[in-house]
Write an enzyme that holds these catalytic residues in place. Structure first.
Site, PDB file in Angstrom:
ATOM      1  N   LYS A  11       8.444  68.977  33.267  1.00 33.56           N
ATOM      2  CA  LYS A  11       8.715  70.308  32.695  1.00 33.56           C
ATOM      3  C   LYS A  11       7.542  71.280  32.909  1.00 33.56           C
ATOM      4  O   LYS A  11       6.433  70.862  33.275  1.00 33.56           O
ATOM      5  CB  LYS A  11       9.021  70.137  31.205  1.00 33.56           C
ATOM      6  CG  LYS A  11      10.314  69.350  30.933  1.00 33.56           C
ATOM      7  CD  LYS A  11      10.570  69.258  29.433  1.00 33.56           C
ATOM      8  CE  LYS A  11      11.911  68.628  29.135  1.00 33.56           C
ATOM      9  NZ  LYS A  11      12.147  68.557  27.653  1.00 33.56           N
ATOM     10  N   TYR A  51      21.391  72.755  30.115  1.00 36.37           N
ATOM     11  CA  TYR A  51      21.245  72.415  28.696  1.00 36.37           C
ATOM     12  C   TYR A  51      22.445  72.898  27.863  1.00 36.37           C
ATOM     13  O   TYR A  51      22.318  73.036  26.640  1.00 36.37           O
ATOM     14  CB  TYR A  51      19.941  72.991  28.145  1.00 36.37           C
ATOM     15  CG  TYR A  51      18.732  72.120  28.435  1.00 36.37           C
ATOM     16  CD1 TYR A  51      18.627  70.830  27.916  1.00 36.37           C
ATOM     17  CD2 TYR A  51      17.689  72.575  29.226  1.00 36.37           C
ATOM     18  CE1 TYR A  51      17.534  70.024  28.170  1.00 36.37           C
ATOM     19  CE2 TYR A  51      16.578  71.769  29.495  1.00 36.37           C
ATOM     20  CZ  TYR A  51      16.511  70.495  28.957  1.00 36.37           C
ATOM     21  OH  TYR A  51      15.422  69.694  29.207  1.00 36.37           O
ATOM     22  N   ASN A 114       7.395  68.983  25.879  1.00 38.44           N
ATOM     23  CA  ASN A 114       7.164  67.534  25.807  1.00 38.44           C
ATOM     24  C   ASN A 114       7.133  66.873  27.188  1.00 38.44           C
ATOM     25  O   ASN A 114       7.447  65.697  27.334  1.00 38.44           O
ATOM     26  CB  ASN A 114       8.182  66.882  24.870  1.00 38.44           C
ATOM     27  CG  ASN A 114       9.613  67.150  25.298  1.00 38.44           C
ATOM     28  OD1 ASN A 114       9.850  67.784  26.319  1.00 38.44           O
ATOM     29  ND2 ASN A 114      10.557  66.646  24.527  1.00 38.44           N
ATOM     30  N   HIS A 117      11.903  65.461  31.001  1.00 40.65           N
ATOM     31  CA  HIS A 117      13.310  65.229  30.633  1.00 40.65           C
ATOM     32  C   HIS A 117      13.769  63.962  31.333  1.00 40.65           C
ATOM     33  O   HIS A 117      13.369  63.706  32.478  1.00 40.65           O
ATOM     34  CB  HIS A 117      14.191  66.398  31.103  1.00 40.65           C
ATOM     35  CG  HIS A 117      15.658  66.060  31.073  1.00 40.65           C
ATOM     36  ND1 HIS A 117      16.430  66.227  29.942  1.00 40.65           N
ATOM     37  CD2 HIS A 117      16.477  65.509  32.003  1.00 40.65           C
ATOM     38  CE1 HIS A 117      17.661  65.801  30.202  1.00 40.65           C
ATOM     39  NE2 HIS A 117      17.722  65.365  31.442  1.00 40.65           N
ATOM     40  N   GLU A 128      23.793  64.928  36.002  1.00 38.73           N
ATOM     41  CA  GLU A 128      22.513  65.636  36.163  1.00 38.73           C
ATOM     42  C   GLU A 128      21.934  65.452  37.564  1.00 38.73           C
ATOM     43  O   GLU A 128      21.340  66.377  38.119  1.00 38.73           O
ATOM     44  CB  GLU A 128      21.524  65.147  35.086  1.00 38.73           C
ATOM     45  CG  GLU A 128      21.951  65.574  33.686  1.00 38.73           C
ATOM     46  CD  GLU A 128      21.016  65.084  32.584  1.00 38.73           C
ATOM     47  OE1 GLU A 128      20.037  64.367  32.888  1.00 38.73           O
ATOM     48  OE2 GLU A 128      21.260  65.449  31.426  1.00 38.73           O
TER      49      GLU A 128
HETATM   50  P1  GDP Z   1      15.345  64.350  24.725  1.00 41.18           P
HETATM   51  O1  GDP Z   1      16.595  63.680  25.243  1.00 41.18           O
HETATM   52  O2  GDP Z   1      14.325  63.376  24.210  1.00 41.18           O
HETATM   53  O3  GDP Z   1      14.747  65.305  25.751  1.00 41.18           O
HETATM   54  O4  GDP Z   1      15.733  65.236  23.446  1.00 41.18           O
HETATM   55  P2  GDP Z   1      16.999  66.172  23.120  1.00 41.18           P
HETATM   56  O5  GDP Z   1      18.131  65.938  24.079  1.00 41.18           O
HETATM   57  O6  GDP Z   1      17.280  66.027  21.657  1.00 41.18           O
HETATM   58  O7  GDP Z   1      16.435  67.652  23.320  1.00 41.18           O
HETATM   59  C1  GDP Z   1      16.341  68.238  24.596  1.00 41.18           C
HETATM   60  C2  GDP Z   1      15.051  69.024  24.663  1.00 41.18           C
HETATM   61  O8  GDP Z   1      15.110  70.104  23.744  1.00 41.18           O
HETATM   62  C3  GDP Z   1      13.802  68.244  24.241  1.00 41.18           C
HETATM   63  O9  GDP Z   1      13.274  67.419  25.262  1.00 41.18           O
HETATM   64  C4  GDP Z   1      12.858  69.373  23.879  1.00 41.18           C
HETATM   65  O10 GDP Z   1      12.269  69.998  25.020  1.00 41.18           O
HETATM   66  C5  GDP Z   1      13.805  70.351  23.208  1.00 41.18           C
HETATM   67  N1  GDP Z   1      13.883  70.131  21.739  1.00 41.18           N
HETATM   68  C6  GDP Z   1      14.397  69.061  21.064  1.00 41.18           C
HETATM   69  N2  GDP Z   1      14.303  69.212  19.742  1.00 41.18           N
HETATM   70  C7  GDP Z   1      13.706  70.428  19.559  1.00 41.18           C
HETATM   71  C8  GDP Z   1      13.340  71.182  18.391  1.00 41.18           C
HETATM   72  O11 GDP Z   1      13.544  70.753  17.246  1.00 41.18           O
HETATM   73  N3  GDP Z   1      12.767  72.410  18.609  1.00 41.18           N
HETATM   74  C9  GDP Z   1      12.539  72.912  19.854  1.00 41.18           C
HETATM   75  N4  GDP Z   1      11.962  74.120  19.983  1.00 41.18           N
HETATM   76  N5  GDP Z   1      12.875  72.235  20.969  1.00 41.18           N
HETATM   77  C10 GDP Z   1      13.443  71.010  20.828  1.00 41.18           C
END
Ligand code: GDP
Length: 140
Positions: A11, A51, A114, A117, A128
């Site tokens: 990222k 997304y 973070n 992805h 994807e």
């Molecule tokens: P992943 O599968 O571990 O990447 O997590 P998710 O699918 O739940 O979320 C997708 C992405 O959205 C994450 O990798 C983060 O970059 C972002 N994200 C997830 N939770 C949060 C949150 O609570 N706040 C914000 N600002 N971004 C988030």
């Protein structure tokens, strides 16, 4: 266990800090092969589409802005149980909760920025990978 392929994205926070190679080393040391890779700047439309599953979440707009804020490295990782293995190597979504030795522990800044992805299921991995790569771009 079957050999699988998964979609990974390094990222913008990580490309900005020039740690693509260090992250790739963790994937390779973890038993995954990088069988396709491209550095791209996502358009707003691409990020929104990628997304779309998070469209209802409060952070969707912020997430799209972040993912378009700088270059990303899209890649296909291959290996035994690659989808789950990559999730282990990545660590928890929030770097504060990620295990020692994971990508997000080492390189993630916060729950949004973070570093990486990774696809979360075989169905999503197929969707994807096809979002970014043609079959002929992937060389195992
Ligand atoms: P992943 O599968 O571990 O990447 O997590 P998710 O699918 O739940 O979320 C997708 C992405 O959205 C994450 O990798 C983060 O970059 C972002 N994200 C997830 N939770 C949060 C949150 O609570 N706040 C914000 N600002 N971004 C988030």
């Amino acid at each position: 266990m079957a050999v699988e392929r998964t979609l990974s994205i390094i990222k913008p926070d990580a490309t900005a800090r020039n740690v693509t190679g260090k992250i790739n080393a963790l994937f390779e040391d973890g038993g995954l092969r990088i069988v396709a890779q491209r550095r791209v700047r996502l358009t707003q439309e691409q990020a929104e589409k990628f997304y779309a599953v998070h469209a209802e979440r409060a952070f969707y707009g912020e997430l799209v802005d972040y993912m378009t804020s700088g270059p990303v490295v899209v890649q296909v990782l291959e290996g035994e149980g690659a989808i789950a293995r990559n999730r282990e190597i990545m660590g928890a979504t929030n770097p504060a909760n990620a295990d020692e030795g994971t990508v997000r522990k080492a390189f993630g800044l916060n729950v949004q920025e973070n570093a990486v992805h990774g696809s979360d299921s075989p169905e999503n991995a197929a969707i994807e990978i096809a979002f970014f790569f043609a079959g002929c771009d992937i060389v195992g």
